[in-house]
Design a protein around this motif. Structure first.
Motif, PDB file in Angstrom:
ATOM      1  N   ASN A 104      45.704  32.059  44.299  1.00 34.57           N
ATOM      2  CA  ASN A 104      46.125  31.003  44.486  1.00 34.57           C
ATOM      3  C   ASN A 104      45.840  30.080  42.744  1.00 34.57           C
ATOM      4  O   ASN A 104      47.218  29.767  42.894  1.00 34.57           O
ATOM      5  N   GLY A 105      45.132  30.642  42.540  1.00 32.82           N
ATOM      6  CA  GLY A 105      45.577  29.395  40.952  1.00 32.82           C
ATOM      7  C   GLY A 105      46.453  30.013  39.953  1.00 32.82           C
ATOM      8  O   GLY A 105      46.828  29.650  39.486  1.00 32.82           O
ATOM      9  N   GLY A 147      38.149  39.645  42.502  1.00 36.69           N
ATOM     10  CA  GLY A 147      39.347  39.742  41.739  1.00 36.69           C
ATOM     11  C   GLY A 147      39.139  39.809  39.918  1.00 36.69           C
ATOM     12  O   GLY A 147      40.214  39.999  39.978  1.00 36.69           O
ATOM     13  N   LEU A 148      38.023  40.636  39.509  1.00 36.65           N
ATOM     14  CA  LEU A 148      37.640  40.616  38.296  1.00 36.65           C
ATOM     15  C   LEU A 148      38.868  41.401  37.740  1.00 36.65           C
ATOM     16  O   LEU A 148      39.459  41.002  36.529  1.00 36.65           O
ATOM     17  N   GLN A 150      36.188  33.965  46.428  1.00 33.63           N
ATOM     18  CA  GLN A 150      36.676  33.580  45.411  1.00 33.63           C
ATOM     19  C   GLN A 150      37.865  34.489  44.324  1.00 33.63           C
ATOM     20  O   GLN A 150      38.702  33.774  43.971  1.00 33.63           O
ATOM     21  N   ALA A 151      37.870  35.412  45.806  1.00 32.51           N
ATOM     22  CA  ALA A 151      39.127  36.349  44.947  1.00 32.51           C
ATOM     23  C   ALA A 151      40.965  35.286  45.955  1.00 32.51           C
ATOM     24  O   ALA A 151      41.754  35.128  44.682  1.00 32.51           O
ATOM     25  N   LYS A 152      40.206  34.505  46.413  1.00 31.46           N
ATOM     26  CA  LYS A 152      41.870  33.822  47.016  1.00 31.46           C
ATOM     27  C   LYS A 152      41.944  33.101  45.942  1.00 31.46           C
ATOM     28  O   LYS A 152      42.604  32.415  45.788  1.00 31.46           O
TER      29      LYS A 152
END
Length: 212
Positions: A91-92, A57-58, A85-87
């Motif tokens: 979420n963050g 998700g960069l 990692q994208a999730k």
């Protein structure tokens, strides 16, 4: 897409964002080219965009800054651990308008009437890139764009550094065959209006097609 590529990205998923920074050691300002790719789409608030090979998700924040909360971003990737990692990133940041899809690019069914499609350093992993680009073209609204930023074999003086490039990208499944693929020619084949530019000694290109 080959199982070896999926295996490679599963291996590096947890540390991928850090590994990308190592490109700077080669003088590649990868963030600059990511921004150029996103900017080339000429997006507006409320647009719906598909990213092929979204990885961790960069690029998400770059896109969401353009389309706003009223838009939608669909991130497609072949590797479950990269999407994990994208999730975490989604979420963050508490993004509510990001959809993540695990799929081979060639098997992905594009939603219709899209406002943009793009890929950065990912599309040429698929030997079926021509099919993918054709399907992407058909899914876009008129006057909307498909942008590809990817790596290629330099035809200029810098080609003497090809073995070094292959060495650094081999852990991510990018080999000489990958560098010899020519996805930009499919953009030029299917899109009525196109642009093309090279960077980093001819080892990198940005190809943009506009559907008329």
């Amino acid at each position: 897409m080959s199982s070896s590529i999926i295996k490679a990205y599963r291996k590096y998923a947890d540390n991928y964002d850090f590994a990308v920074k190592l490109y700077r050691l080669l003088g590649i300002k990868i963030g600059k080219y990511r921004k150029m790719t996103v900017n080339s789409l000429e997006l507006s608030k409320g647009d719906t965009v598909v990213e092929l090979g979204c990885g961790t998700g960069l690029n998400f924040s770059l896109i969401l800054d353009k389309i706003g909360e009223e838009g939608k971003l669909i991130g497609v990737d072949i590797t479950d651990k990269m999407l994990d990692q994208a999730k975490k990133r989604v979420n963050g940041r508490r993004w509510k308008n990001v959809e993540l899809v695990e799929s081979d690019f060639a098997k992905y069914q594009f939603p219709q009437k899209l406002d943009g499609i793009f890929a950065t350093g990912a599309l040429q992993y698929s030997i079926q890139y021509d099919k993918i680009i054709k399907q992407g073209h058909d899914a876009l609204k008129p006057n909307k764009k498909f942008a590809i930023m990817d790596f290629k074999m330099s035809q200029g003086p810098a080609k003497i550094f090809a073995p070094l490039i292959i060495f650094f990208t081999k852990p991510f499944g990018a080999n000489e065959e990958y560098l010899k693929r020519t996805a930009w020619k499919s953009i030029e084949k299917y899109f009525e209006k196109t642009s093309y530019r090279e960077g980093w000694g001819g080892f990198l290109y940005l190809s943009v097609g506009t559907k008329v």
